[in-house]
Motif scaffolding. Structure first.
Motif, short mmCIF file in Angstrom:
data_model
loop_
_atom_site.label_atom_id
_atom_site.label_comp_id
_atom_site.label_asym_id
_atom_site.label_seq_id
_atom_site.Cartn_x
_atom_site.Cartn_y
_atom_site.Cartn_z
N TRP A 64 1.03 -1.31 -0.09
CA TRP A 64 -0.18 -0.08 0.11
C TRP A 64 0.79 1.20 0.04
CZ3 TRP A 64 -4.35 -0.90 -1.79
CH2 TRP A 64 -5.29 -2.04 -1.39
N ARG A 65 1.94 1.31 0.71
CA ARG A 65 2.89 2.45 0.71
C ARG A 65 3.69 2.34 -0.65
NH1 ARG A 65 6.70 2.06 5.84
NH2 ARG A 65 4.77 2.69 6.59
N SER A 73 -2.59 8.88 0.19
CA SER A 73 -2.08 8.15 1.33
C SER A 73 -2.31 6.77 1.32
CB SER A 73 -3.30 8.70 2.67
OG SER A 73 -4.40 8.22 2.63
N ASP A 74 -1.68 6.02 1.90
CA ASP A 74 -1.96 4.36 1.87
C ASP A 74 -3.27 4.03 2.33
OD1 ASP A 74 -1.08 4.95 4.44
OD2 ASP A 74 0.16 3.40 4.62
N THR A 75 -3.85 4.77 3.24
CA THR A 75 -5.25 4.43 3.66
C THR A 75 -6.26 4.69 2.85
OG1 THR A 75 -4.40 4.84 6.23
CG2 THR A 75 -6.77 4.81 5.75
N MET A 76 -6.10 5.82 2.16
CA MET A 76 -6.99 6.00 1.08
C MET A 76 -6.95 5.06 0.05
SD MET A 76 -9.16 8.14 2.48
CE MET A 76 -10.16 8.21 1.07
N CYS A 77 -5.92 4.65 -0.44
CA CYS A 77 -5.66 3.79 -1.67
C CYS A 77 -6.32 2.37 -1.22
CB CYS A 77 -4.03 3.46 -1.85
SG CYS A 77 -3.43 4.94 -2.57
N ARG A 78 -6.16 1.88 0.02
CA ARG A 78 -6.74 0.90 0.32
C ARG A 78 -8.26 0.62 0.39
NH1 ARG A 78 -8.10 -1.15 5.54
NH2 ARG A 78 -7.18 0.50 6.58
N PHE A 79 -8.68 1.94 0.85
CA PHE A 79 -10.27 2.29 0.93
C PHE A 79 -10.66 2.18 -0.57
CE2 PHE A 79 -13.52 5.44 0.73
CZ PHE A 79 -14.53 4.74 1.82
N GLU A 93 -10.93 -1.50 -1.66
CA GLU A 93 -11.93 -2.13 -0.99
C GLU A 93 -13.35 -1.76 -1.52
OE1 GLU A 93 -11.69 -1.18 3.05
OE2 GLU A 93 -10.21 -2.51 3.63
N ALA A 139 -6.26 -7.26 7.13
CA ALA A 139 -4.95 -6.95 7.86
C ALA A 139 -4.17 -8.18 8.04
CB ALA A 139 -4.99 -6.04 8.65
#
Length: 105
Positions: free
Chosen positions: A26-27, A36-42, A45, A54
């Motif tokens: 993700w990074r 951000s890696d969180t938004m890419c994962r979101f 999904e 995780a």
């Protein structure tokens, strides 16, 4: 770093999905897109329709050595510390202060 963009283009979302399916972290994906890696994962999904599990994090458990292990590490001809040794006296003093703090139980 992120530049504060709020909207995602379909091309960006497709790129996130394809890079993740290729095994990229993700990074890495986030750096490539400037997100951000969180938004890419979101976004991944949302596109795939299921949450990403995780990876299980391994917690380091505190290791307290056992008496048998300590004895096994010592040399077979080693002797206990003499009475009055600073280490012995410190341990004795700590035991006394702990007992006093517990109310002498």
């Amino acid at each position: 770093m992120t530049d504060g963009r709020k909207t995602w283009t379909p091309e960006e979302i497709s790129l996130v999905v394809s890079l993740r399916n290729q095994g990229h972290a993700w990074r890495e994906i986030a750096r490539h897109l400037g997100r951000s890696d969180t938004m890419c994962r979101f976004q991944y999904e949302r596109r795939m329709g299921k949450p990403v599990k995780a990876a299980p994090q391994q917690q380091a458990e505190p290791v307290t050595p056992k008496v048998a292990d300590i004895r096994a590490e010592r040399a077979p001809d080693s002797q206990p510390l003499p009475v009055g040794h600073p280490i012995v006296m410190r341990a004795l003093w700590q035991g006394i202060t702990r007992r006093a703090a517990d109310g002498g139980r």
